[in-house]
Design a protein around this motif. Structure first.
Motif, PDB file in Angstrom:
ATOM      1  N   ASP A  90       0.875  -1.167   0.000  1.00 44.69           N
ATOM      2  CA  ASP A  90       0.000   0.000   0.000  1.00 44.69           C
ATOM      3  C   ASP A  90       0.912   1.217   0.000  1.00 44.69           C
ATOM      4  OD1 ASP A  90      -1.689   2.114   0.523  1.00 44.69           O
ATOM      5  OD2 ASP A  90      -2.237   1.455   2.537  1.00 44.69           O
ATOM      6  N   PHE A  91       0.973   1.898  -1.144  1.00 41.70           N
ATOM      7  CA  PHE A  91       1.890   3.022  -1.308  1.00 41.70           C
ATOM      8  C   PHE A  91       1.259   4.348  -0.898  1.00 41.70           C
ATOM      9  CE2 PHE A  91       5.254   1.400  -4.438  1.00 41.70           C
ATOM     10  CZ  PHE A  91       5.024   0.071  -4.115  1.00 41.70           C
ATOM     11  N   ASN A  92      -0.053   4.374  -0.712  1.00 42.19           N
ATOM     12  CA  ASN A  92      -0.759   5.637  -0.491  1.00 42.19           C
ATOM     13  C   ASN A  92      -0.375   6.656  -1.566  1.00 42.19           C
ATOM     14  OD1 ASN A  92      -2.598   5.613   1.843  1.00 42.19           O
ATOM     15  ND2 ASN A  92      -0.777   5.002   2.990  1.00 42.19           N
TER      16      ASN A  92
ATOM     17  N   THR B 145       9.986  -2.698 -11.704  1.00 41.07           N
ATOM     18  CA  THR B 145       9.024  -2.293 -12.724  1.00 41.07           C
ATOM     19  C   THR B 145       7.624  -2.364 -12.135  1.00 41.07           C
ATOM     20  OG1 THR B 145      10.396  -3.096 -14.546  1.00 41.07           O
ATOM     21  CG2 THR B 145       8.037  -2.815 -14.992  1.00 41.07           C
ATOM     22  N   LEU B 146       6.868  -1.287 -12.262  1.00 43.83           N
ATOM     23  CA  LEU B 146       5.499  -1.250 -11.761  1.00 43.83           C
ATOM     24  C   LEU B 146       4.597  -2.063 -12.669  1.00 43.83           C
ATOM     25  CD1 LEU B 146       3.358  -0.013  -9.809  1.00 43.83           C
ATOM     26  CD2 LEU B 146       3.161   1.880 -11.449  1.00 43.83           C
ATOM     27  N   MET B 147       3.818  -2.959 -12.080  1.00 40.92           N
ATOM     28  CA  MET B 147       2.877  -3.756 -12.848  1.00 40.92           C
ATOM     29  C   MET B 147       1.605  -2.950 -13.132  1.00 40.92           C
ATOM     30  SD  MET B 147       4.355  -6.620 -13.403  1.00 40.92           S
ATOM     31  CE  MET B 147       5.941  -5.763 -13.455  1.00 40.92           C
ATOM     32  N   PRO B 148       0.897  -3.256 -14.216  1.00 39.80           N
ATOM     33  CA  PRO B 148      -0.345  -2.544 -14.532  1.00 39.80           C
ATOM     34  C   PRO B 148      -1.348  -2.626 -13.384  1.00 39.80           C
ATOM     35  CG  PRO B 148       0.346  -3.897 -16.377  1.00 39.80           C
ATOM     36  CD  PRO B 148       1.243  -4.253 -15.242  1.00 39.80           C
ATOM     37  N   SER B 149      -2.078  -1.551 -13.190  1.00 39.65           N
ATOM     38  CA  SER B 149      -3.052  -1.493 -12.093  1.00 39.65           C
ATOM     39  C   SER B 149      -4.270  -2.350 -12.397  1.00 39.65           C
ATOM     40  CB  SER B 149      -3.486  -0.048 -11.857  1.00 39.65           C
ATOM     41  OG  SER B 149      -2.382   0.754 -11.509  1.00 39.65           O
ATOM     42  N   ALA B 150      -4.840  -2.900 -11.339  1.00 39.83           N
ATOM     43  CA  ALA B 150      -6.041  -3.731 -11.483  1.00 39.83           C
ATOM     44  C   ALA B 150      -7.312  -2.937 -11.245  1.00 39.83           C
ATOM     45  CB  ALA B 150      -5.977  -4.910 -10.510  1.00 39.83           C
ATOM     46  N   GLY B 151      -7.186  -1.705 -10.802  1.00 43.85           N
ATOM     47  CA  GLY B 151      -8.374  -0.892 -10.545  1.00 43.85           C
ATOM     48  C   GLY B 151      -8.186  -0.028  -9.324  1.00 43.85           C
ATOM     49  N   ARG B 152      -9.246   0.647  -8.956  1.00 42.06           N
ATOM     50  CA  ARG B 152      -9.198   1.552  -7.798  1.00 42.06           C
ATOM     51  C   ARG B 152      -9.343   0.715  -6.537  1.00 42.06           C
ATOM     52  NH1 ARG B 152     -10.970   3.600 -12.315  1.00 42.06           N
ATOM     53  NH2 ARG B 152     -10.508   5.756 -12.884  1.00 42.06           N
TER      54      ARG B 152
ATOM     55  N   MET C 247     -19.706   3.076  -6.220  1.00 41.67           N
ATOM     56  CA  MET C 247     -19.004   4.326  -6.492  1.00 41.67           C
ATOM     57  C   MET C 247     -17.480   4.142  -6.469  1.00 41.67           C
ATOM     58  SD  MET C 247     -21.233   7.284  -4.578  1.00 41.67           S
ATOM     59  CE  MET C 247     -20.182   8.550  -5.347  1.00 41.67           C
ATOM     60  N   ARG C 248     -17.028   2.904  -6.699  1.00 41.36           N
ATOM     61  CA  ARG C 248     -15.589   2.635  -6.672  1.00 41.36           C
ATOM     62  C   ARG C 248     -14.834   3.465  -7.706  1.00 41.36           C
ATOM     63  NH1 ARG C 248     -12.209  -0.375  -4.085  1.00 41.36           N
ATOM     64  NH2 ARG C 248     -13.972  -1.085  -2.819  1.00 41.36           N
ATOM     65  N   PHE C 249     -15.515   3.914  -8.741  1.00 33.60           N
ATOM     66  CA  PHE C 249     -14.863   4.774  -9.732  1.00 33.60           C
ATOM     67  C   PHE C 249     -14.313   6.043  -9.088  1.00 33.60           C
ATOM     68  CE2 PHE C 249     -19.346   5.986  -9.627  1.00 33.60           C
ATOM     69  CZ  PHE C 249     -19.275   7.365  -9.497  1.00 33.60           C
ATOM     70  N   ALA C 250     -14.821   6.408  -7.911  1.00 28.52           N
ATOM     71  CA  ALA C 250     -14.358   7.598  -7.208  1.00 28.52           C
ATOM     72  C   ALA C 250     -13.205   7.288  -6.252  1.00 28.52           C
ATOM     73  CB  ALA C 250     -15.506   8.239  -6.432  1.00 28.52           C
ATOM     74  N   GLY C 251     -12.789   6.042  -6.190  1.00 25.50           N
ATOM     75  CA  GLY C 251     -11.720   5.646  -5.282  1.00 25.50           C
ATOM     76  C   GLY C 251     -10.342   5.990  -5.820  1.00 25.50           C
ATOM     77  N   LEU C 252      -9.324   5.449  -5.169  1.00 26.98           N
ATOM     78  CA  LEU C 252      -7.940   5.722  -5.539  1.00 26.98           C
ATOM     79  C   LEU C 252      -7.185   4.415  -5.778  1.00 26.98           C
ATOM     80  CD1 LEU C 252      -7.052   8.520  -2.955  1.00 26.98           C
ATOM     81  CD2 LEU C 252      -7.310   8.818  -5.429  1.00 26.98           C
ATOM     82  N   THR C 253      -6.279   4.440  -6.732  1.00 24.30           N
ATOM     83  CA  THR C 253      -5.429   3.292  -7.029  1.00 24.30           C
ATOM     84  C   THR C 253      -4.125   3.471  -6.269  1.00 24.30           C
ATOM     85  OG1 THR C 253      -6.393   3.164  -9.234  1.00 24.30           O
ATOM     86  CG2 THR C 253      -4.353   1.955  -8.874  1.00 24.30           C
ATOM     87  N   ILE C 254      -4.027   2.885  -5.078  1.00 21.20           N
ATOM     88  CA  ILE C 254      -2.853   3.123  -4.241  1.00 21.20           C
ATOM     89  C   ILE C 254      -2.170   1.829  -3.790  1.00 21.20           C
ATOM     90  CG2 ILE C 254      -3.632   5.379  -3.440  1.00 21.20           C
ATOM     91  CD1 ILE C 254      -4.619   4.088  -0.886  1.00 21.20           C
ATOM     92  N   ASP C 255      -2.704   0.680  -4.155  1.00 20.65           N
ATOM     93  CA  ASP C 255      -2.068  -0.603  -3.836  1.00 20.65           C
ATOM     94  C   ASP C 255      -1.418  -1.133  -5.109  1.00 20.65           C
ATOM     95  OD1 ASP C 255      -3.287  -1.361  -0.964  1.00 20.65           O
ATOM     96  OD2 ASP C 255      -4.817  -0.381  -2.178  1.00 20.65           O
ATOM     97  N   HIS C 256      -0.153  -1.512  -4.996  1.00 20.35           N
ATOM     98  CA  HIS C 256       0.609  -1.820  -6.210  1.00 20.35           C
ATOM     99  C   HIS C 256       1.450  -3.082  -6.068  1.00 20.35           C
ATOM    100  CE1 HIS C 256      -0.551   2.132  -7.572  1.00 20.35           C
ATOM    101  NE2 HIS C 256       0.044   2.699  -6.533  1.00 20.35           N
ATOM    102  N   VAL C 257       1.865  -3.586  -7.230  1.00 17.95           N
ATOM    103  CA  VAL C 257       2.791  -4.713  -7.320  1.00 17.95           C
ATOM    104  C   VAL C 257       3.925  -4.302  -8.241  1.00 17.95           C
ATOM    105  CG1 VAL C 257       3.102  -7.105  -8.083  1.00 17.95           C
ATOM    106  CG2 VAL C 257       0.989  -6.427  -6.921  1.00 17.95           C
TER     107      VAL C 257
END
Length: 344
Positions: free
Chosen positions: A240-242, A260-267, A278-288
């Protein structure tokens, strides 16, 4: 008439005000304060474009067209990081499976330090049976809830945070490399373990960054840079990079670890105050992230696990695996949280 005029003035002012932080976010490398705006690039661009729409039919139409063009350009910088239904881009980082190589699973999840539904996370783990698990916000409360996992994941490291609320952990069904010891860094913000994947060793890391400026995130990345640089030649990191994928903060982490940052899976994050539709209003902050001989085949967002973060399910392999993996024990295992103490 006066109301119409006032409305147009309000839209124009809103459009101009929203454009300032939107543009500022593109200069995040200059100062972490500017990078804080980058995390809300999608939100700012959409709101600015909505404010511009009523101005298309009047004397301010050219300003509105310019704002719409700016918004579209800003959104285009996020399109490769966020999945678009039916229009998902092809990423070189995601590669198809090879029939002659074993595939391993990793689960990445911020547990939420005060989750009231630990059984959801345990059930998800029991059904997906990942080889390794990277966890954040492993609070004192979660130490008890995780006990049902310990027999099945005997190889582990838990790094408590000084506030006893945050903390990271790596749980593994596969043994740590002989002669190696997993380590905690940054007061419990980072953990690294060398894991033996059927004869092939790779580093597994978990990272939990603090909030962006005016909080400690930028300083924290600087302090962890040398630790991230110590990752082995082949590694996979979840956390979780915030911070959003297009931010300077995420770029700094990748550069520090040679990852290398992997493609995001969503918010992946959405406040509990909003419903899931309303997940479209969320944030993409967890990464691989990954590097070296680690080949990532998929990163997908999992179902609700009792947290305000969604889990990430990762499948990966090594380019030249030494042996076939052990029996994956394909049966589903149902894990339940221990009963809450009386009076709680």
């Amino acid at each position: 008439m006066a109301f119409y005029k006032f409305g147009r003035i309000a839209c124009f002012l809103a459009m101009m005000l929203l454009s300032v932080p939107l543009v500022a976010g593109f200069f995040g490398a200059w100062h972490p304060a500017l990078d804080s705006f980058a995390h809300f690039r999608v939100h700012l661009a959409v709101l600015m474009m909505l404010a511009a729409l009523p101005l298309l039919f009047g004397s301010l139409r050219w300003q509105a067209i310019a704002a719409l063009a700016l918004g579209a350009a800003a959104l285009s910088t996020t399109s490769s990081a966020l999945p678009l239904p039916g229009l998902g881009p092809v990423h070189a980082a995601i590669q198809p499976r090879a029939s002659d190589r074993p595939v391993y699973k990793m689960l990445q999840l911020n547990l939420r330090f005060n989750s009231t539904e630990p059984g959801k996370a345990l059930s998800l783990i029991g059904r997906t049976q990942p080889d390794v698990i990277t966890l954040e916000e492993v609070s004192a409360q979660w130490n008890k809830s995780l006990e049902p996992l310990l027999a099945r994941y005997p190889h582990r490291i838990l790094c408590p945070y000084p506030n006893h609320i945050f903390g990271v952990a790596i749980l593994s069904r596969r043994p740590f490399a002989e002669g190696s010891e997993p380590q905690c860094f940054g007061g419990g913000a980072l953990a690294i373990a060398k894991v033996d994947f059927g004869g092939r060793t790779g580093d597994v890391a978990v990272l939990h960054l603090g909030w962006p400026w005016p909080f400690e995130q930028s300083q924290q990345i600087g302090e962890l840079s040398s630790d991230l640089a110590s990752l082995g030649d082949s590694a996979i990191l979840g956390g979780d990079f915030n911070a959003t994928p297009w931010s300077a903060a995420v770029r700094r982490v990748a550069e520090a670890g040679g990852l290398t940052l992997m493609p995001s899976a969503g918010r992946t994050w959405l406040t509990f105050m909003l419903p899931d539709f309303m997940r479209f209003a969320g944030l993409t902050i967890d990464h691989v992230m990954a590097k070296g001989d680690v080949t990532v085949h998929s990163v997908t967002m999992g179902e609700d696990a009792g947290s305000d973060h969604r889990p990430l399910l990762v499948e990966f392999s090594f380019k030249d695996s030494a042996t076939q993996p052990e029996d994956s024990e394909s049966q589903t295992v149902v894990l339940e949280a221990p009963p809450a103490p009386r009076g709680s």
